[in-house]
Design a protein around this motif. Structure first.
Motif, PDB file in Angstrom:
ATOM      1  N   UNK A 394       4.723  12.055 -27.020  1.00 55.95           N
ATOM      2  CA  UNK A 394       4.471  11.222 -28.200  1.00 55.95           C
ATOM      3  C   UNK A 394       4.622   9.745 -27.921  1.00 55.95           C
ATOM      4  N   UNK A 395       5.413   9.375 -26.881  1.00 62.51           N
ATOM      5  CA  UNK A 395       5.532   7.963 -26.522  1.00 62.51           C
ATOM      6  C   UNK A 395       4.190   7.397 -26.076  1.00 62.51           C
ATOM      7  N   UNK A 421       2.170  17.824 -31.681  1.00 53.87           N
ATOM      8  CA  UNK A 421       2.925  18.192 -30.482  1.00 53.87           C
ATOM      9  C   UNK A 421       3.460  17.007 -29.719  1.00 53.87           C
ATOM     10  N   UNK A 422       3.758  15.900 -30.425  1.00 46.72           N
ATOM     11  CA  UNK A 422       4.287  14.723 -29.746  1.00 46.72           C
ATOM     12  C   UNK A 422       5.626  14.954 -29.084  1.00 46.72           C
ATOM     13  N   UNK A 423       6.343  16.009 -29.505  1.00 41.45           N
ATOM     14  CA  UNK A 423       7.653  16.302 -28.903  1.00 41.45           C
ATOM     15  C   UNK A 423       7.525  17.036 -27.566  1.00 41.45           C
ATOM     16  N   UNK A 471      -0.730  18.243 -27.993  1.00 42.67           N
ATOM     17  CA  UNK A 471      -0.125  18.675 -26.738  1.00 42.67           C
ATOM     18  C   UNK A 471       0.705  19.919 -27.005  1.00 42.67           C
ATOM     19  N   UNK A 472       0.759  20.810 -26.021  1.00 45.48           N
ATOM     20  CA  UNK A 472       1.542  22.039 -26.164  1.00 45.48           C
ATOM     21  C   UNK A 472       1.835  22.585 -24.778  1.00 45.48           C
ATOM     22  N   UNK A 473       2.962  23.295 -24.660  1.00 46.22           N
ATOM     23  CA  UNK A 473       3.299  23.958 -23.412  1.00 46.22           C
ATOM     24  C   UNK A 473       2.543  25.283 -23.312  1.00 46.22           C
ATOM     25  N   UNK A 474       2.116  25.624 -22.101  1.00 47.80           N
ATOM     26  CA  UNK A 474       1.469  26.911 -21.838  1.00 47.80           C
ATOM     27  C   UNK A 474       1.923  27.367 -20.466  1.00 47.80           C
ATOM     28  N   UNK A 476       3.714  27.190 -17.208  1.00 43.41           N
ATOM     29  CA  UNK A 476       4.188  26.067 -16.410  1.00 43.41           C
ATOM     30  C   UNK A 476       3.312  24.847 -16.536  1.00 43.41           C
ATOM     31  N   UNK A 477       2.467  24.795 -17.551  1.00 44.76           N
ATOM     32  CA  UNK A 477       1.543  23.681 -17.729  1.00 44.76           C
ATOM     33  C   UNK A 477       1.719  23.058 -19.107  1.00 44.76           C
ATOM     34  N   UNK A 478       1.138  21.887 -19.248  1.00 41.77           N
ATOM     35  CA  UNK A 478       1.006  21.247 -20.551  1.00 41.77           C
ATOM     36  C   UNK A 478      -0.482  21.112 -20.849  1.00 41.77           C
ATOM     37  N   UNK A 479      -0.882  21.578 -22.030  1.00 40.91           N
ATOM     38  CA  UNK A 479      -2.278  21.465 -22.454  1.00 40.91           C
ATOM     39  C   UNK A 479      -2.400  20.281 -23.402  1.00 40.91           C
ATOM     40  N   UNK A 480      -3.243  19.339 -23.054  1.00 38.28           N
ATOM     41  CA  UNK A 480      -3.522  18.184 -23.908  1.00 38.28           C
ATOM     42  C   UNK A 480      -4.968  18.300 -24.377  1.00 38.28           C
TER      43      UNK A 480
END
Length: 724
Positions: A394-395, A421-423, A471-474, A476-480
Motif C-alpha cells: 500500500x505504500x 489488498x494494500x496490507x 494485491x494478494x498472496x498466492x 509463495x508469490x504476490x499477485x498484483x
C-alpha cells in the motif's frame, strides 16, 4: 561537528520524503472525505513536522513556505475555513513545491520563487480576515469577553498549561535552538517564560557550547496537549519535558486555585517536610521559602504568576470539546544495514547446510540433535529477518492515486482508482523496483483502456471509469492485478498494427491470445499520434523486462468492450527462496519451487521418439524440454529420467532432468558480469558441500526452447567453480 550536521540534514531529507508521501495520501483521502477531521489533523501534523524539523536543520525556505499551508489547515482544524475544491487543488501543489524545495536543497538549484509566491497568495486568500487573532476586537473581561491586553487569554475558550523545559547541556550539538522552541510556544497563546539560572557556572568554568539554562513556561492557549508536545517533537530525547494542565475552561469549578505551597510541591521544587518546617515561622510563604534557601526567588515568582493567572481565568467559564492526538514511535534503520543483515543470514543458512551435511555423514546422534536445533533457529532468524524487509505494498499504491487524478484530468476523462489488498507485504527491494512498471500499466489503462465519458455513456457504461489496483498472496508469490472496465483489446486490430509497424511479417496469422501478447513486443503501440502520455512504442516491453528481472511474470486477459486485466506474479523476496534441486549431466541446478507443480518419471526416449517433445501425463499432453540437450551435457543419460512439471507463462511444461535431489533452501547469489546474461539462468547458490548450483529461470528456459526449436540452441554447461 560538520559530519554531525550533514547527518542531521540527511535524516531530515529522508524523514521529509516520508512525510510528503504521507501528506499526499492524506490529501487524496481528504478529497473523497472532506468532512473527516482525522484526515485534516493528519495533514496538519505532517505540515507542522516538516516546518519544525526544517527550521531546526537549516531548511529555512521550506519552513517559511510550509508555515502558510500549516496556518490554513490550522484554521480548517478549528472549523474556521471549509475544505473546498480550491483548497484541495492548492494543497497538492504546495506539497509538490515543498518536494521541489527539498530537491533544490540537495542539488543546489535555485527554487521557483514566483510559483511559491502564487501558491502562498492563494492560500492566504482562503483565510478570512476576521478569523485572524491580530484583527480580533478586544472586549471587556468582566462581561465574559476577551480582555484588552494582547497576551491575555480568552477565559471561555482557554486552558492553562505549565510547561517545564529542561534541556540536556549538549542539546545545541543536535542543531536544536531552545529559544526557537520557546517562540513556538508563544505562538500558541499568551505565554509567561521564567528562565532559571541556578545551574549556570561561574565565568571561568562556563562552556559556551553547552546550554546551562532551563525554563518554566505558563501558557494560556486553546491548544491541547498534543499540540504542545509537537513543539518538542524533535528534542524529546534531549530534554526533560513536563507538561501539565493546571486549569481547564471546560470544567466548571468555583473553588479557589491551589495554594502556593501546593503548586511548589506538585512541581517538585520543594518537599512537604520543608514546606511545613518553614510554615511554622508564620511569615509569607514565598518570602519564607526564599529566605530559607529552599527555592530560588525566580521559581517562587513563576509559581505566584501561575496562581494569579489561573485565578483571573476562572472568572468566566464555558465548555468546549477538544481532541487528543496519540502518536506512536518507531525506529528508522538504514536500508543498507538491513541488506547487510540479510546477507549475513544468507551466509548463516549456507553454513548451517554444510554442518547438516557433515553431521549426516558422521552419523553422530548428539551432533545431529545440535544441527537440527541450529536449523530451527536459522529458519526462525531467516523468516524474522526477511519479515523486517517486508513492507505493505500500500505504500506504493498510495502514490498512484495522485497519478490517476492528474492524468485523468489531463486526458479529459473521469477515472476512479480503487485499491485493494494494500496490507499485502512484499520485499522492499521488489517494491522499489515495481514502481515504474506499475506506472506504465496505469498510464496505458487510462490512455488506451478507459474511454471518454461520452463514449462510455453511449455504450451504456457509467461516465466514470474504474481502474482497480489490487494485491494478494498466492502461495509463495504476490499477485498484483491492474484491471479496468474500458474498451478492452481487439486482437484483430493489434494484429493489423503489428503488421503495419513491422513487428511481425505481413503474412503471419496468430490466435487471438497470442495476438494480444504482441503488445509486449518492442516498438509496439496502438496510439495514433505521439502525446505526453503514449505513442512512442516504449512501455509494455519495458514492463515485461522489468517484471522478468524481478523473477516474475506478467499475464494479460482482455475482453472487447468489457475491459482489460494485467496480472503480475512476483516472488515474495529476492534474497532467499525455496527451490527444488535437480541433477543434469552430473551438475546441480535449482528450480524455484513456486514454479514447480509435480514430478514424474520418464523413460529416456529413442531418437525417433525424441522429436515429439511431448508426454502423456494422466491424459494431459504436456510439452517438455530436455535440459541435457539444452545445456549440452556430456555423459550417458540414465535409463529412467524424471520430469519436473512447471508452470511458465500460464502453461504447463516439463523439464526433463537426470534426477530430482529434493527441496533446497536457496540463498541467491548474483552472477558475475560474464555470466549474468546467459539465457535460462537467473542466479546461483552455494550448496552444503560448498559447491555451486545454478538457479534456473523457468520462463526464460521455456521461451528459449520455443524461440529456437529447430536450430537446437544450447546453453553452455556451467562451470560451477566461479562467476558468482
Amino acid at each position: 561537528m560538520q559530519s554531525q550536521e550533514d547527518a542531521n540534514r540527511a535524516a531530515f531529507i529522508e524523514e521529509a520524503q516520508d512525510l510528503l508521501a504521507e501528506l499526499e495520501t492524506a490529501l487524496l483521502e481528504l478529497e473523497a472525505q472532506p468532512d473527516d477531521r482525522d484526515l485534516v489533523a493528519r495533514v496538519f501534523r505532517a505540515m507542522h513536522t516538516i516546518k519544525g524539523s526544517g527550521a531546526m536543520f537549516g531548511f529555512d525556505d521550506i519552513a517559511h513556505f510550509t508555515h502558510d499551508v500549516e496556518t490554513v489547515f490550522d484554521r480548517v482544524r478549528n472549523g474556521e475555513v471549509p475544505v473546498t475544491r480550491q483548497l484541495l487543488d492548492l494543497t497538492p501543489a504546495s506539497r509538490d513545491h515543498i518536494a521541489q524545495l527539498l530537491h533544490c536543497a540537495v542539488s543546489g538549484d535555485a527554487p521557483d520563487l514566483t510559483h511559491a509566491a502564487a501558491i502562498t497568495g492563494s492560500l492566504r486568500a482562503l483565510v478570512p480576515v476576521a478569523a485572524t487573532v491580530a484583527d480580533a476586537t478586544p472586549h471587556d473581561a468582566e462581561s465574559g469577553e476577551c480582555p484588552a491586553e494582547p497576551e491575555a487569554p480568552c477565559p471561555p475558550c482557554t486552558r492553562t498549561w505549565r510547561v517545564r523545559f529542561r534541556p540536556v547541556p549538549s542539546i545545541l550539538f543536535s542543531g536544536a535552538n531552545p529559544l526557537s522552541l520557546l517562540d513556538e510556544l508563544r505562538e500558541l497563546g499568551g505565554a509567561q517564560v521564567f528562565p532559571h539560572f541556578s545551574e549556570v557556572p561561574v565565568l571561568d568554568e562556563l562552556q559556551p557550547e553547552l546550554c546551562h539554562l532551563w525554563w518554566d513556561v505558563l501558557l494560556s492557549s486553546e491548544a491541547d496537549e498534543a499540540a504542545l508536545r509537537d513543539v518538542f517533537l524533535f528534542v524529546e530525547d534531549d530534554a526533560d519535558i513536563d507538561i501539565r494542565l493546571v486549569d481547564d475552561a471546560r470544567i466548571v469549578d468555583d473553588a479557589a486555585y491551589k495554594r502556593l505551597g501546593e503548586i511548589l510541591i506538585e512541581r517538585g521544587d520543594v518537599s512537604a517536610d520543608d514546606l511545613h518546617r518553614v510554615l511554622d515561622e508564620q511569615r509569607p510563604l514565598g518570602r519564607l521559602l526564599t529566605d530559607a534557601g529552599v527555592v530560588p526567588p525566580e521559581r517562587v515568582d513563576a509559581a505566584l504568576a501561575e496562581q494569579q493567572a489561573v485565578r483571573t481565568i476562572r472568572q468566566s467559564r464555558d465548555k468546549e470539546s477538544t481532541a487528543r492526538d496519540d502518536s506512536g514511535a518507531s525506529i528508522r534503520v538504514a536500508a543498507s544495514k538491513l541488506d547487510f543483515l540479510v546477507d549475513l543470514v544468507g551466509e548463516l543458512v549456507i553454513v548451517q547446510a554444510q554442518l547438516s551435511q557433515a553431521a549426516h555423514l558422521r552419523s553422530d546422534p548428539g551432533l545431529l540433535g545440535l544441527v537440527e536445533e541450529l536449523e530451527r533457529l536459522s529458519d526462525e532468524l531467516r523468516d524474522t529477518t526477511l519479515g523486517i524487509r517486508m513492507l505493505p505494498i500500500g505504500t506504493t499504491f498510495s502514490k498512484f492515486r495522485r497519478l490517476v487524478r492528474d492524468l485523468s484530468a489531463e486526458l479529459g476523462k473521469d477515472v476512479e482508482l480503487v485499491t485493494l489488498g494494500g496490507e499485502t507485504e512484499l520485499d522492499k527491494t521488489v517494491i522499489e523496483r515495481l514502481g515504474d512498471p506499475l506506472v506504465h500499466c496505469l498510464r496505458n489503462s487510462l490512455d488506451h483502456g478507459v474511454e471518454s465519458p461520452d463514449v462510455r455513456a453511449a455504450a451504456g457504461k457509467p461516465r466514470t471509469g474504474t481502474v482497480t489496483l489490487s494485491a494478494a498472496h498466492a502461495g509463495g508469490e504476490v499477485l498484483i492485478t491492474i484491471a479496468d472496465d474500458g474498451a478492452g483489446i481487439d486482437p484483430v486490430r493489434v494484429l493489423e498494427i503489428a503488421r503495419k509497424r513491422g513487428v511481425i511479417a505481413p503474412d503471419v496469422e496468430l490466435p487471438a491470445r497470442e495476438a494480444m501478447e504482441l503488445i509486449f513486443a518492442p516498438g509496439f503501440s496502438t496510439a495514433e499520434k505521439v502525446t505526453n502520455v503514449s505513442g512512442r512504442g516504449v512501455g509494455m516491453d519495458v514492463v515485461k523486462r522489468s517484471i522478468e528481472a524481478l523473477r516474475g511474470r506478467i499475464e494479460l486477459d482482455s475482453t472487447v468492450g468489457k475491459g482489460t486485466t494485467l496480472t503480475i506474479r512476483l516472488p515474495l523476496t529476492l534474497a532467499i527462496i525455496d527451490g527444488l534441486q535437480v541433477l543434469v549431466g552430473g551438475e546441480s541446478y535449482v528450480i524455484p519451487l513456486n514454479h514447480v507443480e509435480e514430478c514424474a518419471e520418464h523413460a529416456t526416449p529413442s531418437a525417433a521418439d525424441g522429436r515429439q517433445r511431448i508426454i502423456n501425463l494422466r491424459g494431459e499432453i504436456v510439452p517438455y524440454i530436455r535440459l541435457r540437450e539444452l545445456f549440452a551435457s556430456s555423459g550417458p543419460a540414465p535409463a529412467i529420467e524424471q520430469v519436473v512439471v512447471v508452470d511458465a507463462q500460464g502453461s504447463r511444461f516439463g523439464l526433463v532432468v537426470d534426477c530430482v535431489v529434493g527441496e533446497h533452501q536457496t540463498v541467491i547469489k548474483s552472477l558475475g558480469r560474464i555470466y549474468k546474461d546467459v539465457p535460462g539462468i537467473s542466479g546461483a547458490t552455494i550448496k552444503g558441500d560448498g559447491s555451486m548450483a545454478l538457479i534456473l529461470d523457468v520462463p526464460g528456459l521455456v521461451q528459449l526452447a520455443a524461440d529456437q526449436p529447430q536450430r537446437g540452441q544450447r546453453v553452455p554447461a556451467a562451470s560451477h567453480g566461479g562467476g558468482a
